[in-house]
Motif scaffolding. Sequence first.
Motif, PDB file in Angstrom:
ATOM      1  N   UNK A 375      29.949  -0.392  35.577  1.00  0.00           N
ATOM      2  CA  UNK A 375      28.867   0.601  35.596  1.00  0.00           C
ATOM      3  C   UNK A 375      28.283   0.781  34.178  1.00  0.00           C
ATOM      4  N   UNK A 376      29.206   0.901  33.195  1.00  0.00           N
ATOM      5  CA  UNK A 376      28.789   1.124  31.808  1.00  0.00           C
ATOM      6  C   UNK A 376      27.887  -0.006  31.313  1.00  0.00           C
ATOM      7  N   UNK A 377      28.353  -1.260  31.493  1.00  0.00           N
ATOM      8  CA  UNK A 377      27.567  -2.401  31.009  1.00  0.00           C
ATOM      9  C   UNK A 377      26.267  -2.529  31.786  1.00  0.00           C
ATOM     10  N   UNK A 378      26.308  -2.310  33.087  1.00  0.00           N
ATOM     11  CA  UNK A 378      25.092  -2.441  33.887  1.00  0.00           C
ATOM     12  C   UNK A 378      24.062  -1.398  33.463  1.00  0.00           C
ATOM     13  N   UNK A 379      24.502  -0.147  33.210  1.00  0.00           N
ATOM     14  CA  UNK A 379      23.587   0.935  32.773  1.00  0.00           C
ATOM     15  C   UNK A 379      22.940   0.567  31.430  1.00  0.00           C
ATOM     16  N   UNK A 380      23.825   0.061  30.534  1.00  0.00           N
ATOM     17  CA  UNK A 380      23.297  -0.325  29.209  1.00  0.00           C
ATOM     18  C   UNK A 380      22.198  -1.373  29.387  1.00  0.00           C
ATOM     19  N   UNK A 381      22.517  -2.366  30.281  1.00  0.00           N
ATOM     20  CA  UNK A 381      21.524  -3.431  30.499  1.00  0.00           C
ATOM     21  C   UNK A 381      20.236  -2.864  31.081  1.00  0.00           C
ATOM     22  N   UNK A 382      20.351  -1.875  31.963  1.00  0.00           N
ATOM     23  CA  UNK A 382      19.162  -1.293  32.596  1.00  0.00           C
ATOM     24  C   UNK A 382      18.366  -0.456  31.588  1.00  0.00           C
ATOM     25  N   UNK A 383      19.097   0.359  30.795  1.00  0.00           N
ATOM     26  CA  UNK A 383      18.434   1.306  29.873  1.00  0.00           C
ATOM     27  C   UNK A 383      17.867   0.623  28.614  1.00  0.00           C
ATOM     28  N   UNK A 384      18.675  -0.335  28.094  1.00  0.00           N
ATOM     29  CA  UNK A 384      18.290  -0.918  26.797  1.00  0.00           C
ATOM     30  C   UNK A 384      17.028  -1.793  26.942  1.00  0.00           C
ATOM     31  N   UNK A 385      16.123  -1.588  26.000  1.00  0.00           N
ATOM     32  CA  UNK A 385      14.868  -2.358  26.074  1.00  0.00           C
ATOM     33  C   UNK A 385      14.914  -3.521  25.083  1.00  0.00           C
ATOM     34  N   UNK A 386      15.496  -3.236  23.906  1.00  0.00           N
ATOM     35  CA  UNK A 386      15.483  -4.267  22.850  1.00  0.00           C
ATOM     36  C   UNK A 386      16.849  -4.976  22.764  1.00  0.00           C
ATOM     37  N   UNK A 387      17.294  -5.581  23.841  1.00  0.00           N
ATOM     38  CA  UNK A 387      18.613  -6.233  23.841  1.00  0.00           C
ATOM     39  C   UNK A 387      18.415  -7.749  23.802  1.00  0.00           C
ATOM     40  N   UNK A 388      19.118  -8.367  22.886  1.00  0.00           N
ATOM     41  CA  UNK A 388      18.884  -9.811  22.756  1.00  0.00           C
ATOM     42  C   UNK A 388      19.621 -10.584  23.843  1.00  0.00           C
ATOM     43  N   UNK A 389      19.272 -11.822  23.983  1.00  0.00           N
ATOM     44  CA  UNK A 389      19.806 -12.645  25.076  1.00  0.00           C
ATOM     45  C   UNK A 389      21.304 -12.844  24.977  1.00  0.00           C
ATOM     46  N   UNK A 390      21.778 -12.991  23.701  1.00  0.00           N
ATOM     47  CA  UNK A 390      23.210 -13.236  23.516  1.00  0.00           C
ATOM     48  C   UNK A 390      24.038 -12.039  23.995  1.00  0.00           C
ATOM     49  N   UNK A 391      23.579 -10.824  23.543  1.00  0.00           N
ATOM     50  CA  UNK A 391      24.298  -9.603  23.964  1.00  0.00           C
ATOM     51  C   UNK A 391      24.235  -9.446  25.476  1.00  0.00           C
ATOM     52  N   UNK A 392      23.030  -9.676  26.017  1.00  0.00           N
ATOM     53  CA  UNK A 392      22.896  -9.575  27.473  1.00  0.00           C
ATOM     54  C   UNK A 392      23.893 -10.511  28.171  1.00  0.00           C
ATOM     55  N   UNK A 393      23.948 -11.745  27.610  1.00  0.00           N
ATOM     56  CA  UNK A 393      24.878 -12.752  28.184  1.00  0.00           C
ATOM     57  C   UNK A 393      26.309 -12.259  28.115  1.00  0.00           C
ATOM     58  N   UNK A 394      26.695 -11.650  26.960  1.00  0.00           N
ATOM     59  CA  UNK A 394      28.080 -11.113  26.817  1.00  0.00           C
ATOM     60  C   UNK A 394      28.358 -10.017  27.848  1.00  0.00           C
ATOM     61  N   UNK A 395      27.338  -9.083  27.937  1.00  0.00           N
ATOM     62  CA  UNK A 395      27.506  -7.966  28.880  1.00  0.00           C
ATOM     63  C   UNK A 395      27.683  -8.474  30.314  1.00  0.00           C
TER      64      UNK A 395
END
Length: 584
Positions: A375-395
């Motif tokens: 839930x935590x990682x999914x929310x971050x992915x939904x809320x965050x606008x300026x997230x780079x591809x690498x971090x997204x991939x990690x999440x």
Amino acid sequence: MFSSLHSKLTIVMTVLTIVVVLIVGSFIINNTTNFYIDDFREQMYSVFSEDLILQLRGEAEGEDGAEHLYQTLSAYSTALGIDANRNFYILDGKSGNVLAGTSDDAPELTASVIAAMAGKVGQETRLTDAFLDVAVPISGGENSYIVYLKDTKQELQNINQTIILIIIQAVVFGIIISVLLSLLLSKTMTVPIEKLTAGVGKVAAGDLSLRVDVHSRDEIGKLTDAFNNMAGVLEDSVNRLESERDRLDTMFSHMADGVISMSQSGDILSINPAAERLLGVKQGPGLKYSDLFGESGISLEEAASLDPSKFLERTFSLSGRTLHLYLATYGHTGGERDIMAVLHDITDQDRLEKARREFVSNVSHELRTPLSNIKGYAETLVDATDIDDETRGNFLGVILSETDRMTRIVKDLLTLSRLDYNKMDWQISRFSIQRSLENVCTAMSLSASNSGHELTLDIPVSLPELTGDRERIEQVIVNIISNSIKYTPAGGRIVVRAVTDVTKLNLTVTDNGIGIPAEDIPRLFDRFYRVDKARTRASGGTGLGLAIAREIVEHHRGSISVASEVDKGTTVSIVLPLEDSHEG
Ligand code: ADP
């Protein structure tokens, strides 16, 4: 003195005999007397006919009338029954003086003579008079005479005396016969009664199988019959009660629940072996309510004053056991009531209930952690606008691995549930355990070498075949080897050994890893049990691996155990029977 049947019968029969003989005797005497009197009168009537009277009157007219009368009547002596006891006299009709007679004794002036002197035929004798007489007036011309006949009743007295003698003899004989008869009668009555009395005594003493012989159909025979019936019914009832008591005794002795009965004052009346075991006591003098139920918190007074329709219950702990106690009173209404206690050992039930609660809380906890991570990682992915591809991939990678973990937990839980409810689809076959061990070791060797471990298989040249579910047994071995890999620091040594004897296979997996503290070893096979929760969770374990392994091994009628020492290493041993190892 007269209590026996014999003496009572003797008295009754003797009295009866005397009474009967006396009645008959007096009847005979009475009849004889009447007959004698009637006969006397009849004789007189038949002799003193009209003709004789006329003849006598004619003879009375002349001189020496008395003499003529005497002569004439003498001719009738026989008909008149004249003898020593009966005489006739010719009396002077006016003075009553004796003029002639068959006896010298002068008769008295009786009522009959007086009547004759008055001109009537005198026959005035009463029954009580000691004589019988008749006086007939005879008048001829100037002369008047009285023909007087007197009987002394001597003959009657003689007859009566003889009758009395016979009566006395009859009484004596009657008494003798009644004594003998009553003896005989009382014997025929008392023998069966004595037998019956002896029978009653024996039955009262407990010999219920006894029956008294019945020889007659009279009242005593019927009484004996009734007694035999009663003894039969009694025997049946006692037998039924005894078998009922035996049944209850057996139940009482062998039941798993403890049962204790106590008096109002708290003395133990009976206690069954289960109660002794549960309470850790032995029945003996001096054992009291307080020794048994002191821990329950229910006082003796409270228990003893219980309403018959009510009971008390309480759960209490004693020497590591959880006991549930029921208390009630029993006994006759109005009488003193005793106390009955029933003890249930609910230790296992209690433990199971605790384990169930723990299991539910463990499952929730195990699932909540990955879920909240996802839930935590999914929310971050939904809320965050300026997230780079690498971090997204990690999440996304974390989300994926947490999902995998949840899937593993759910899969393991499903496996356990299938094992619990015997829903497992077992694929039983005869297979080579040697090949299975070689395959597993080959498959695990990459993972072992990735962690820097040395994995070796140490088995004899050939191992016999095994009957069981090959895939599941291999799964168990994989699980144990992967535990050794996980819980051994890099560069460790893991050895898989297998030996057999005639009936079984002994398989061990030994590592020189972190080991397990002794106090954790007994709980290793519990569901979700982990020695070091944080570390093992990080290593990806579900805490269900050993629980599943034990279920599978035990299903094959085998056993699994762990020996370990902290920082030295762990050995997991599995013993499997070679033949028919599967539970069916
Ligand atoms: P997991 O999936 O967490 O490994 P298991 O039921 O297989 O669950 O093991 C239970 C616990 O036993 C593990 O969490 C670990 O703490 C301990 N354990 C099992 N095998 C070993 C071993 N070889 N060395 C040390 N600890 C072990």
